[in-house]
Scaffold this motif. Structure first.
Motif, PDB file in Angstrom:
ATOM      1  N   ARG A  25      55.090 101.597  -2.535  1.00  0.00           N
ATOM      2  CA  ARG A  25      54.959 102.589  -1.464  1.00  0.00           C
ATOM      3  C   ARG A  25      55.401 103.923  -2.064  1.00  0.00           C
ATOM      4  O   ARG A  25      56.406 104.512  -1.663  1.00  0.00           O
ATOM      5  CB  ARG A  25      55.799 102.174  -0.252  1.00  0.00           C
ATOM      6  N   ASN A  32      50.414 103.622  -1.751  1.00  0.00           N
ATOM      7  CA  ASN A  32      51.006 103.003  -0.566  1.00  0.00           C
ATOM      8  C   ASN A  32      50.103 101.852  -0.148  1.00  0.00           C
ATOM      9  O   ASN A  32      49.332 101.944   0.800  1.00  0.00           O
ATOM     10  CB  ASN A  32      51.156 104.027   0.563  1.00  0.00           C
ATOM     11  N   GLU A  33      50.191 100.738  -0.878  1.00  0.00           N
ATOM     12  CA  GLU A  33      49.207  99.670  -0.778  1.00  0.00           C
ATOM     13  C   GLU A  33      49.439  98.734   0.403  1.00  0.00           C
ATOM     14  O   GLU A  33      48.610  97.860   0.685  1.00  0.00           O
ATOM     15  CB  GLU A  33      49.167  98.895  -2.097  1.00  0.00           C
ATOM     16  N   ASP A  87      50.450 108.136  -3.578  1.00  0.00           N
ATOM     17  CA  ASP A  87      49.138 107.571  -3.275  1.00  0.00           C
ATOM     18  C   ASP A  87      49.146 106.045  -3.274  1.00  0.00           C
ATOM     19  O   ASP A  87      48.293 105.412  -2.646  1.00  0.00           O
ATOM     20  CB  ASP A  87      48.107 108.052  -4.306  1.00  0.00           C
ATOM     21  N   THR A 103      49.046  99.264   3.308  1.00  0.00           N
ATOM     22  CA  THR A 103      47.983  99.440   4.300  1.00  0.00           C
ATOM     23  C   THR A 103      47.007  98.254   4.250  1.00  0.00           C
ATOM     24  O   THR A 103      46.371  97.928   5.248  1.00  0.00           O
ATOM     25  CB  THR A 103      47.202 100.740   4.025  1.00  0.00           C
ATOM     26  N   TYR A 104      46.910  97.616   3.097  1.00  0.00           N
ATOM     27  CA  TYR A 104      45.895  96.576   2.876  1.00  0.00           C
ATOM     28  C   TYR A 104      46.488  95.174   2.741  1.00  0.00           C
ATOM     29  O   TYR A 104      45.888  94.195   3.189  1.00  0.00           O
ATOM     30  CB  TYR A 104      45.100  96.897   1.609  1.00  0.00           C
ATOM     31  N   PHE A 108      42.873 101.950  -2.634  1.00  0.00           N
ATOM     32  CA  PHE A 108      43.962 101.748  -1.685  1.00  0.00           C
ATOM     33  C   PHE A 108      44.672 103.052  -1.318  1.00  0.00           C
ATOM     34  O   PHE A 108      45.395 103.116  -0.329  1.00  0.00           O
ATOM     35  CB  PHE A 108      44.951 100.714  -2.239  1.00  0.00           C
ATOM     36  N   CYS A 109      44.454 104.078  -2.115  1.00  0.00           N
ATOM     37  CA  CYS A 109      45.022 105.390  -1.809  1.00  0.00           C
ATOM     38  C   CYS A 109      44.439 105.972  -0.529  1.00  0.00           C
ATOM     39  O   CYS A 109      45.090 106.756   0.166  1.00  0.00           O
ATOM     40  CB  CYS A 109      44.742 106.349  -2.956  1.00  0.00           C
ATOM     41  N   THR A 110      43.212 105.604  -0.193  1.00  0.00           N
ATOM     42  CA  THR A 110      42.511 106.239   0.925  1.00  0.00           C
ATOM     43  C   THR A 110      43.050 105.799   2.278  1.00  0.00           C
ATOM     44  O   THR A 110      42.921 106.520   3.265  1.00  0.00           O
ATOM     45  CB  THR A 110      41.008 105.909   0.887  1.00  0.00           C
ATOM     46  N   ARG A 111      43.606 104.593   2.318  1.00  0.00           N
ATOM     47  CA  ARG A 111      44.102 103.970   3.549  1.00  0.00           C
ATOM     48  C   ARG A 111      42.987 103.737   4.564  1.00  0.00           C
ATOM     49  O   ARG A 111      43.246 103.417   5.727  1.00  0.00           O
ATOM     50  CB  ARG A 111      45.265 104.777   4.155  1.00  0.00           C
ATOM     51  N   GLU A 112      41.739 103.888   4.146  1.00  0.00           N
ATOM     52  CA  GLU A 112      40.591 103.560   4.987  1.00  0.00           C
ATOM     53  C   GLU A 112      40.312 102.059   4.882  1.00  0.00           C
ATOM     54  O   GLU A 112      40.464 101.476   3.812  1.00  0.00           O
ATOM     55  CB  GLU A 112      39.350 104.330   4.518  1.00  0.00           C
ATOM     56  N   LYS A 113      39.889 101.450   5.952  1.00  0.00           N
ATOM     57  CA  LYS A 113      39.596 100.016   5.917  1.00  0.00           C
ATOM     58  C   LYS A 113      38.199  99.734   5.366  1.00  0.00           C
ATOM     59  O   LYS A 113      38.035  98.925   4.451  1.00  0.00           O
ATOM     60  CB  LYS A 113      39.751  99.413   7.311  1.00  0.00           C
TER      61      LYS A 113
END
Length: 383
Positions: free
Chosen positions: A200, A205-206, A203, A208-209, A126-131
């Protein structure tokens, strides 16, 4: 150094004379608890599979009107098994195999309820913020492959399983949640409990998901006792523990994923304090290892771009309502902690300290209601 120190306990044992060490443990961990005599076959299997195995017993006073209510709980911490760049289904399958191996040992030790770490069936990406590909790890809580896997384990071993996963809720627009699935020892899905508090912080910052959960403070009446699941960041919120306890939880699990630089000084304190304040057992599980990601990411906190969180320090442990606690598992290795507890200790401790009986809940509720209003004014007296 963070990923090399085996455990605080081994460090103390190495440097403190044996005749003083017992007093050190009393001061650090409260009332002495007994090591469990675990089967030799379990110790051998754990050694062969390369994971830490520890067992401790928490005792209560004998009562005249109630029998002891003995339950054995297992906490499992583990590293991911394959690189984060491997195919999603292969990563999940590898983790399933590893967990099955450790649960087999838990069954040898007579465990009745086992809990895995937060989002155990995937990297903590979840750190990556990539989907993609990370959202592909999300599964149905009711009939996903991980839940079906756990159902088979539960039936095979007559064991309640708490399985924290990334949930995909297809009924409500493919919404994603951070969810713990509770599976009965019969293999039936009892229900689910979603993460109430979303960090939040750097790193972590969950949001995002997924966002804050909507299942409240559910407690599950299992064949072995009443359990609840306070997922990760919820441990920083005393009222979150409190509400699970008010709903009758005797054991509250805290499956987590947290790193040393951020939280290790808080880790031994929060769940133990919650056990004391709420007259219940708390079980803290943290993953281990350092997980690397292909693409660099930033945290929004001024640090340079990086490809990993840092070291997940394990150190899973159990706390009792009387303030005693177990030693922690390894900081660097997979592990299984077995805790035998007499749930009668919950009421015995409550009778002694009366925290709930002396709590001023009507006053707190009234003042909290006022504090949530837009026109709230703090109750400060000035000259």
């Amino acid at each position: 150094m963070a990923g090399e120190l085996e455990s605080l306990e081994k460090l103390l044992e190495k440097h403190i004379p044996p005749d003083e060490l017992r007093e050190v443990w009393r001061l650090l961990y409260g009332k002495e608890i007994r090591p469990l005599d675990l089967p030799s076959c379990a110790s051998q299997a754990a050694s062969k599979a390369g994971f830490d195995l520890q067992g401790y017993g928490f005792e209560a006073a004998q009562e005249q009107t109630r029998r002891p209510r003995i339950v054995r709980v297992g906490l499992i911490q583990n590293k991911i098994q394959l690189p984060t760049t491997d195919p999603v289904t292969e990563q999940i399958s590898a983790l399933h195999r590893r967990i099955a191996e450790i649960v087999e040992v838990a069954a040898m030790c007579g465990v009745n309820i086992v809990c895995f770490q937060e989002a155990w069936s995937m990297p903590f990406a979840f750190c990556t913020r990539e989907k993609l590909p990370w959202t592909e790890f999300a599964e149905s809580a009711e009939d996903g492959m991980t839940t079906k896997f756990c159902q088979e384990l539960a039936k095979k071993h007559n064991m309640v399983i708490v399985s924290p996963i990334l949930e995909r809720d297809s009924v409500h627009g493919d919404t994603i949640w951070n969810t713990a699935v509770i599976i009965s020892n019969t293999g039936a899905v009892m229900g689910k409990s979603r993460k109430n508090h979303i960090p939040r912080v750097g790193d972590f910052n969950e949001s995002t998901y997924y966002m804050e959960g909507n299942t409240g403070h559910r407690v599950f009446q299992t064949a072995f006792g009443r359990i609840a699941v306070n997922i990760c960041y919820g441990r920083h919120h005393p009222l979150n523990w409190f509400m699970y306890s008010m709903n009758g939880a005797e054991i509250i699990f805290n499956p987590s994923a947290t790193i040393g630089e951020l939280s290790e000084s808080l880790w031994p304190i929060e769940a133990r304090n919650a056990a004391i304040a709420n007259h219940c057992f708390t079980c803290s599980i943290n993953r281990v290892g350092t997980e690397h990601f292909e693409n660099e990411f930033t945290s929004g906190d001024g640090k340079k771009a990086h490809r990993d969180f840092g070291h997940f320090y394990g150190s899973s442990y159990v706390s009792a309502p009387d303030g005693s606690r177990s030693p922690g598992l390894s900081r660097v290795r997979d592990g299984l902690l077995v805790a035998e507890m007499d749930l009668n200790l919950c009421r015995q401790t409550s009778d002694k300290w009366n925290f709930k009986m002396t709590g001023r809940y009507e006053m707190y509720a009234d003042e909290l209601t006022k504090a949530t209003q837009p026109d709230f004014k703090p109750n400060i007296v000035r000259e």
